[in-house]
Scaffold this motif. Sequence first.
Motif, PDB file in Angstrom:
ATOM      1  N   LEU A 100      53.002  44.248  42.491  1.00 40.23           N
ATOM      2  CA  LEU A 100      52.308  43.108  41.872  1.00 40.23           C
ATOM      3  C   LEU A 100      53.221  41.886  41.880  1.00 40.23           C
ATOM      4  O   LEU A 100      54.349  41.954  41.373  1.00 40.23           O
ATOM      5  CB  LEU A 100      51.941  43.503  40.435  1.00 40.23           C
ATOM      6  N   ALA A 101      52.767  40.801  42.460  1.00 39.25           N
ATOM      7  CA  ALA A 101      53.612  39.606  42.531  1.00 39.25           C
ATOM      8  C   ALA A 101      52.769  38.338  42.500  1.00 39.25           C
ATOM      9  O   ALA A 101      51.609  38.328  42.900  1.00 39.25           O
ATOM     10  CB  ALA A 101      54.478  39.641  43.788  1.00 39.25           C
ATOM     11  N   THR A 102      53.392  37.275  41.988  1.00 42.63           N
ATOM     12  CA  THR A 102      52.727  35.977  41.872  1.00 42.63           C
ATOM     13  C   THR A 102      53.640  34.920  42.464  1.00 42.63           C
ATOM     14  O   THR A 102      54.821  34.865  42.108  1.00 42.63           O
ATOM     15  CB  THR A 102      52.471  35.640  40.386  1.00 42.63           C
ATOM     16  N   VAL A 103      53.122  34.119  43.346  1.00 43.44           N
ATOM     17  CA  VAL A 103      53.944  33.086  43.967  1.00 43.44           C
ATOM     18  C   VAL A 103      53.405  31.704  43.593  1.00 43.44           C
ATOM     19  O   VAL A 103      52.197  31.506  43.479  1.00 43.44           O
ATOM     20  CB  VAL A 103      53.992  33.260  45.513  1.00 43.44           C
ATOM     21  N   ILE A 104      54.362  30.785  43.349  1.00 41.61           N
ATOM     22  CA  ILE A 104      54.016  29.375  43.136  1.00 41.61           C
ATOM     23  C   ILE A 104      54.260  28.658  44.455  1.00 41.61           C
ATOM     24  O   ILE A 104      55.389  28.644  44.948  1.00 41.61           O
ATOM     25  CB  ILE A 104      54.896  28.738  42.029  1.00 41.61           C
ATOM     26  N   ARG A 105      53.215  28.098  45.038  1.00 42.75           N
ATOM     27  CA  ARG A 105      53.410  27.393  46.317  1.00 42.75           C
ATOM     28  C   ARG A 105      53.487  25.880  46.111  1.00 42.75           C
ATOM     29  O   ARG A 105      53.940  25.155  46.985  1.00 42.75           O
ATOM     30  CB  ARG A 105      52.268  27.751  47.284  1.00 42.75           C
ATOM     31  N   SER A 106      53.025  25.409  44.960  1.00 37.42           N
ATOM     32  CA  SER A 106      53.083  23.977  44.677  1.00 37.42           C
ATOM     33  C   SER A 106      53.201  23.772  43.167  1.00 37.42           C
ATOM     34  O   SER A 106      52.475  24.418  42.425  1.00 37.42           O
ATOM     35  CB  SER A 106      51.815  23.301  45.216  1.00 37.42           C
ATOM     36  N   PRO A 107      54.126  22.932  42.653  1.00 34.13           N
ATOM     37  CA  PRO A 107      55.064  22.113  43.407  1.00 34.13           C
ATOM     38  C   PRO A 107      56.213  22.943  43.999  1.00 34.13           C
ATOM     39  O   PRO A 107      56.423  24.079  43.608  1.00 34.13           O
ATOM     40  CB  PRO A 107      55.613  21.162  42.342  1.00 34.13           C
ATOM     41  N   ASP A 114      58.025  26.225  30.593  1.00 34.77           N
ATOM     42  CA  ASP A 114      59.271  26.185  29.823  1.00 34.77           C
ATOM     43  C   ASP A 114      60.097  27.455  30.057  1.00 34.77           C
ATOM     44  O   ASP A 114      60.660  28.033  29.133  1.00 34.77           O
ATOM     45  CB  ASP A 114      58.981  25.961  28.334  1.00 34.77           C
ATOM     46  N   GLY A 115      60.092  27.889  31.307  1.00 40.26           N
ATOM     47  CA  GLY A 115      60.971  28.998  31.678  1.00 40.26           C
ATOM     48  C   GLY A 115      60.546  30.346  31.127  1.00 40.26           C
ATOM     49  O   GLY A 115      61.357  31.271  31.060  1.00 40.26           O
ATOM     50  N   GLY A 116      59.278  30.490  30.686  1.00 40.50           N
ATOM     51  CA  GLY A 116      58.776  31.803  30.283  1.00 40.50           C
ATOM     52  C   GLY A 116      58.640  32.000  28.787  1.00 40.50           C
ATOM     53  O   GLY A 116      58.344  33.097  28.331  1.00 40.50           O
ATOM     54  N   THR A 117      58.817  30.932  27.988  1.00 41.79           N
ATOM     55  CA  THR A 117      58.657  31.063  26.529  1.00 41.79           C
ATOM     56  C   THR A 117      57.171  31.016  26.154  1.00 41.79           C
ATOM     57  O   THR A 117      56.663  31.890  25.451  1.00 41.79           O
ATOM     58  CB  THR A 117      59.430  29.943  25.795  1.00 41.79           C
ATOM     59  N   ASN A 118      56.496  29.991  26.603  1.00 39.86           N
ATOM     60  CA  ASN A 118      55.056  29.841  26.325  1.00 39.86           C
ATOM     61  C   ASN A 118      54.264  29.992  27.615  1.00 39.86           C
ATOM     62  O   ASN A 118      54.688  29.502  28.667  1.00 39.86           O
ATOM     63  CB  ASN A 118      54.781  28.458  25.715  1.00 39.86           C
ATOM     64  N   GLY A 125      63.595  15.551  31.615  1.00 33.33           N
ATOM     65  CA  GLY A 125      64.514  16.688  31.591  1.00 33.33           C
ATOM     66  C   GLY A 125      64.204  17.708  32.665  1.00 33.33           C
ATOM     67  O   GLY A 125      63.158  17.654  33.310  1.00 33.33           O
ATOM     68  N   GLU A 126      65.153  18.595  32.812  1.00 37.30           N
ATOM     69  CA  GLU A 126      64.960  19.648  33.821  1.00 37.30           C
ATOM     70  C   GLU A 126      64.148  20.787  33.234  1.00 37.30           C
ATOM     71  O   GLU A 126      64.370  21.178  32.085  1.00 37.30           O
ATOM     72  CB  GLU A 126      66.322  20.147  34.306  1.00 37.30           C
ATOM     73  N   ILE A 127      63.222  21.305  34.006  1.00 35.02           N
ATOM     74  CA  ILE A 127      62.372  22.396  33.520  1.00 35.02           C
ATOM     75  C   ILE A 127      62.263  23.502  34.569  1.00 35.02           C
ATOM     76  O   ILE A 127      62.597  23.306  35.735  1.00 35.02           O
ATOM     77  CB  ILE A 127      60.942  21.910  33.180  1.00 35.02           C
ATOM     78  N   GLU A 128      61.770  24.632  34.087  1.00 27.25           N
ATOM     79  CA  GLU A 128      61.499  25.772  34.974  1.00 27.25           C
ATOM     80  C   GLU A 128      60.037  26.146  34.858  1.00 27.25           C
ATOM     81  O   GLU A 128      59.544  26.411  33.765  1.00 27.25           O
ATOM     82  CB  GLU A 128      62.325  26.981  34.540  1.00 27.25           C
ATOM     83  N   ILE A 129      59.366  26.182  35.990  1.00 29.56           N
ATOM     84  CA  ILE A 129      57.967  26.612  36.016  1.00 29.56           C
ATOM     85  C   ILE A 129      57.943  28.041  36.540  1.00 29.56           C
ATOM     86  O   ILE A 129      58.558  28.328  37.566  1.00 29.56           O
ATOM     87  CB  ILE A 129      57.124  25.724  36.957  1.00 29.56           C
ATOM     88  N   CYS A 130      57.251  28.937  35.826  1.00 25.39           N
ATOM     89  CA  CYS A 130      57.090  30.285  36.380  1.00 25.39           C
ATOM     90  C   CYS A 130      55.656  30.767  36.211  1.00 25.39           C
ATOM     91  O   CYS A 130      54.864  30.166  35.468  1.00 25.39           O
ATOM     92  CB  CYS A 130      58.109  31.287  35.843  1.00 25.39           C
ATOM     93  N   HIS A 168      58.450  34.349  39.953  1.00 24.76           N
ATOM     94  CA  HIS A 168      58.850  33.294  40.867  1.00 24.76           C
ATOM     95  C   HIS A 168      59.089  32.052  40.008  1.00 24.76           C
ATOM     96  O   HIS A 168      58.218  31.670  39.234  1.00 24.76           O
ATOM     97  CB  HIS A 168      57.740  33.051  41.891  1.00 24.76           C
ATOM     98  N   THR A 169      60.255  31.459  40.127  1.00 22.55           N
ATOM     99  CA  THR A 169      60.601  30.321  39.269  1.00 22.55           C
ATOM    100  C   THR A 169      60.890  29.087  40.111  1.00 22.55           C
ATOM    101  O   THR A 169      61.607  29.166  41.108  1.00 22.55           O
ATOM    102  CB  THR A 169      61.821  30.671  38.389  1.00 22.55           C
ATOM    103  N   ILE A 170      60.316  27.972  39.683  1.00 20.92           N
ATOM    104  CA  ILE A 170      60.491  26.689  40.367  1.00 20.92           C
ATOM    105  C   ILE A 170      61.262  25.760  39.438  1.00 20.92           C
ATOM    106  O   ILE A 170      60.894  25.604  38.272  1.00 20.92           O
ATOM    107  CB  ILE A 170      59.097  26.056  40.656  1.00 20.92           C
ATOM    108  N   ASP A 171      62.322  25.174  39.943  1.00 20.19           N
ATOM    109  CA  ASP A 171      63.058  24.170  39.162  1.00 20.19           C
ATOM    110  C   ASP A 171      62.485  22.794  39.470  1.00 20.19           C
ATOM    111  O   ASP A 171      62.307  22.438  40.642  1.00 20.19           O
ATOM    112  CB  ASP A 171      64.541  24.178  39.548  1.00 20.19           C
TER     113      ASP A 171
END
Length: 329
Positions: free
Chosen positions: A214-221, A256-260, A289-294, A321-324
């Motif tokens: 099972l996997a999820t990919v972020i292709r955009s952004p 927010d990097g997996g918090t919410n 600021g810098e963020i992480e999208i997952c 999958h994490t996007i900075d």
Amino acid sequence: MKRRKFVKIIGVTTAGIVMPVRYINAEGLPEFDLNPATMVTENDDFYILQIDKAPEIKVDHWQMAVTGLVTKPVFLNYQQLLKMEPVTTQRTLKCIGDPIGTEQMNNAEWTGVPLRDVLEDSGIKPKAKVVVFRCADGYHTAVPLERAMRKEVLLAYKMNGEDLPVEHGYPVRLLNPGHYGVKNPKWIMNVMLAEKHVGYWEAQGWDPIARVKLATVIRSPENGTEIKAGSVCTVSGAAFDSGNHGGIKSVEVSVDGGTNWEPAEIWAKDSPLTWYLWKYTWQVAEQPGEIEICARSTANNGTIQEVNGFDAENGGATGYHTIDAEIQT
Ligand SMILES: Nc1nc2c(c(=O)[nH]1)N[C@H]1C(S)=C(S)[C@@H](COP(=O)(O)O)O[C@H]1N2
Ligand SMILES: [Mo]
């Protein structure tokens, strides 16, 4: 016509690292296109992965032999194959070596015949445990017999309505859902029933069964994108389990990097054997600021994707999958 004026900007982060090119639209907002933008990938855009050059096979000379632990070897030529009852269906392929499926994962509509319709006539001996595929490029791999006999396993000869392109296995390849690309051999020449077999990649340490995780990919952004504070953005991508957990039930996104986590919308799907395309409309915060999208998925059987998936090199990657990205005023 979409109103759109792209302006290329090369950004530099505070760390002095050059960011990738970004685009802003006429309103001055960053614009992220939906990616994937279509359920079916065009043949020319479909990823290609192989051990060597694609062999050019003339169908007039092509014949697939079913041999080994059988009482009645079967020989099938191209014309005979085309006369069999065909199945047309979408299937997604994903490479075991690709982290999460960021690049090497695509979906097409294929036409072929169930492999078992061909094997049935061969009188498989009870000792047979695996089906070995030998290919024109020297590649070889084995599939457990009970997996190979599923009605979903196809000998495919068309891709998106065209003859299978040379790079994708012309004249015939296997589509073996639930298993990574390695178990979907192209340019099949010989099918052999055997007790056991060590395949090309297994001999180099890769998982011999290669079930899709099972996997999820972020292709955009894309990684390293600069995002305008207060703008509205679309985060999009694909989720896939190849039917191993009953398909995808829901997808969530965290900025927010997996918090919410917020629910994403699944906007295109076909069956558990294909990818699920999702998007999330994101009201970007005002603070820079810098963020992480997952992104993560929950499967229909209740399996929730884990944060700490391994980059299990030889068994296929999991995990978020994490996007900075960087929010800028
Ligand atoms: N004959 C042959 N089949 C093969 C391979 C190969 O090298 N030779 N590579 C496999 C791998 S690792 C993958 S991920 C898929 C990719 O299929 P595609 O190139 O059609 O996308 O083909 C599989 N089938
Ligand atoms: Mo692969």
